[in-house]
Enzyme design. Structure first.
Site, short mmCIF file in Angstrom:
data_model
loop_
_atom_site.label_atom_id
_atom_site.label_comp_id
_atom_site.label_asym_id
_atom_site.label_seq_id
_atom_site.Cartn_x
_atom_site.Cartn_y
_atom_site.Cartn_z
NE ARG A 127 -4.26 -16.06 -9.59
CZ ARG A 127 -3.13 -15.58 -9.07
NH1 ARG A 127 -2.01 -15.64 -9.76
NH2 ARG A 127 -3.14 -15.01 -7.87
CD GLU A 158 0.51 -20.43 -12.52
OE1 GLU A 158 1.10 -19.49 -11.96
OE2 GLU A 158 -0.69 -20.68 -12.33
NE ARG A 173 6.99 -16.33 -7.70
CZ ARG A 173 6.07 -15.44 -7.36
NH1 ARG A 173 6.42 -14.19 -7.18
NH2 ARG A 173 4.81 -15.80 -7.21
NE ARG A 193 -1.68 -10.78 -8.13
CZ ARG A 193 -1.36 -9.56 -8.57
NH1 ARG A 193 -2.19 -8.55 -8.33
NH2 ARG A 193 -0.25 -9.36 -9.23
CG ASN A 250 5.90 -13.07 -11.21
OD1 ASN A 250 6.59 -12.55 -12.07
ND2 ASN A 250 5.02 -12.39 -10.52
CG ASP A 251 4.34 -19.35 -9.50
OD1 ASP A 251 5.24 -19.11 -8.67
OD2 ASP A 251 3.14 -19.44 -9.19
CG HIS A 260 -2.16 -0.77 1.08
ND1 HIS A 260 -2.94 -0.69 -0.05
CD2 HIS A 260 -2.78 -1.66 1.89
CE1 HIS A 260 -3.99 -1.49 0.08
NE2 HIS A 260 -3.91 -2.10 1.25
CB CYS A 262 -0.77 -11.87 -15.98
SG CYS A 262 -0.74 -13.59 -15.43
#
Length: 574
Positions: free
Chosen positions: A334, A433, A467, A298, A456-457, A191, A504
């Site tokens: 997702r 992924e 990661r 998400r 990322n994955d 945030h 994404c």
């Protein structure tokens, strides 16, 4: 002599000013046994109410500097302080164990923050731990009679240096005086990082050691574009960055003109630049930043922010809110990616040695359709309010994909008994992924409307490197030639079967990866909303034919990710 510190670029821009070390008061306390438990709990209630009153004041003072979406952070903090379940746990600890108020508050809130911080594969939820810590710090300060720093009182140019910046810290900052932010901890989706972007304060987070390197009053340069911090720069370096800052502001003014422009290359090829979001409240910022749609919504927030399994109606309202907010632009949701590494109090899950490879996401959903079907039905019902796509995470095999589609079709058939045609316009896709799914992309592409490459994955699994582990972070190599070859294989396979190829993961917004992905023909690029206009601006200056040649050279002639980066820099002058 100057010192260079590297971190994560969290908010674009350049800040040059003396360091202001943000140091909290000593909030340590002595553990004690109390006899009058009722009086001790009354202390907790008063500290929490004082914290709520203080947050309401901070929120009021922040109006005009922050938008409605950012101000809602304080409502979230007040909600934490008003949570009956948390209050009940604190009260029980005091009554059952005769624990002192400070220890009970610290223990209960630390447990909650630790639970969120452990979600290393979901950065959004992981970084919510900072919100809980912020609330706990404020409550403890009131219990101990200590005063937290008065950031609102800063009246001269500074770069704030801190171990971690909380949302309430950021909300008190006046951008006239706060020229930059540097922290040891944090990530781009916290945030505080989001607020710093709203306030247009350059920020570098996750530097690990800035609080030990920089001294109070020492001159700092904050490079929020590349994640660099220069401590005690010489005059020539200051002049160089002052020029960069001036040029960047001119550039940003040009980007703003592209909010309603198409996402198109120099040679006229159209693409889509979408936003990654975590809650319905993020939709407004995505639209404001000119997103062509949302490429990743998400859905975990529905489960993580609740003390019970969200009902079909509760989920429907959230998806409807997001679709209405998109104003006709497409939304990709997702399905739930909950698993052993994201514990829910109301959903007992097995403890696992390696939750990244365990019972999570689609694996959990297929095994427990009583959880999955309400989400699918809520999504199908919400599709009346805008163009909706659904994608399944962690698909590894065709059997899993077909089982997920079968459950979707079962839910749709049940709803269509009373609402004929409902959900017929929904597009179904899958995340790429899992390495096997990427290798088997040709067969997968025949079964879906779109792919979304979750880099990322996919990088994590291909390099066998966690990661979230700093010790192996050097293996996070999106520009590795072998990995680029795999990404190209997935995109080519999608197009061979008329399937859309999207991305994404963080790679989608990487300035070095962009020309390579354009050269591969990637259709959609989904990223942090604040990266959209910069990416659109870069895209319109790139020729896809030249980009395609660059891809071939990178894959065939380069041996390492460093060589690929150097190639892109040399060819395109990035």
């Amino acid at each position: 002599m100057s010192t260079d510190v590297k971190g994560i670029a969290a908010s674009d821009g350049f800040g040059i000013a003396p360091a202001y070390l943000l140091v909290d008061p000593d909030l340590s306390y002595d553990k004690k046994q109390v006899e009058d438990t009722a009086a001790e709990y009354t202390r907790v209630e008063k500290a929490f109410q004082d914290s709520i009153d203080e947050l309401n004041k901070i929120k009021e003072n922040a109006k005009g500097r922050l938008g409605d979406e950012e101000l809602e952070v304080f409502d979230a903090h007040i909600a934490i302080l008003s949570d009956p379940e948390m209050m009940s746990q604190i009260k029980n600890d005091i009554e059952d164990n005769h624990t002192g108020a400070e220890e009970a508050v610290d223990k209960v809130m630390t447990n909650f923050a630790d639970m969120l911080a452990a979600m290393v594969d979901n950065k959004y939820m992981q970084e919510r731990a900072a919100d809980v810590k912020d609330v706990a710090k404020r409550a403890l300060a009131h219990l101990l009679g200590k005063q937290l720093p008065n950031i609102a009182g800063i009246d001269h140019p500074v770069v704030i240096v801190a171990k971690e910046i909380t949302p309430s810290d950021t909300s008190q900052m006046d951008a006239k005086f706060v020229k930059g932010i540097v922290t040891d901890l944090g990530g781009r989706t916290s945030h505080a990082a989001i607020m710093s972007r709203t306030l247009r304060i350059p920020a570098v987070v996750g530097s690990e050691n800035i609080t030990t390197v920089a001294k109070d009053g020492q001159m700092l340069i904050v490079d929020g574009l590349d994640g660099d911090v220069i401590v005690d720069p010489d005059d020539a370096t200051v002049t160089k960055y002052e020029t960069k800052a001036t040029n960047f502001e001119k550039e940003r003014a040009e980007w703003a003109k592209l909010v309603d422009a198409p996402s198109v290359s120099k040679d006229g090829k159209e693409f889509e630049i979408a936003a990654n979001i975590g809650t319905p409240d993020d939709v407004a910022d995505a639209v404001k930043q000119g997103a062509d749609g949302v490429g990743l919504f998400r859905s975990e927030f529905l489960y993580m922010d609740s003390d019970h399994m969200p009902s079909e109606d509760e989920q429907f309202e959230a998806y409807k809110q997001a679709l209405v907010g998109m104003k006709g632009k497409p939304l990709v949701v997702r399905t739930m990616d909950i698993g052993g590494d994201k514990p829910l109090d109301y959903l007992p899950l097995p403890k696992e040695m390696n939750p990244f490879l365990g019972y999570r996401a689609i694996r959990l959903c297929l095994n427990q359709p009583e959880i999955f079907k309400p989400q699918l039905k809520a999504l199908i019902r919400a599709s009346e309010f805008g163009p909706l796509s659904i994608m399944f995470p962690m698909i590894g095999t065709l059997a899993e994909l077909r089982a997920a589609k079968a459950l979707f079709n079962e839910c749709k058939a049940e709803l269509q008994k009373d609402h004929p045609g409902l959900g017929d316009d929904i597009k179904l896709g899958m995340m790429i992924e899992v390495p096997l799914a990427a290798i088997n992309a040709d067969n997968m592409a025949k079964e879906v409307d779109f792919f979304s490459i979750g880099t990322n994955d996919l990088i994590q699994y291909n390099f066998a490197a966690d990661r979230g582990n700093d010790k192996v972070s050097y293996l996070y190599q999106p520009l590795n030639p072998a990995f680029l070859s795999l990404v190209k294989h997935v995109i080519d396979a999608a197009h061979r079967h008329g399937t859309k190829a999207a991305m994404c993961g963080e790679m989608a917004g990487d300035k070095y990866a962009l020309p390579l992905l354009m050269g591969m023909g990637l259709d959609e690029y989904s990223m942090s909303a604040t990266s959209i206009l910069r990416t659109r601006s870069t895209m319109k200056n790139l020729d896809t034919t030249e980009c395609a040649k660059l891809v071939e050279e990178a894959i065939n002639n380069c041996a390492t990710d460093v060589e690929v980066k150097d190639l892109v820099e040399t060819k395109l002058g990035l």
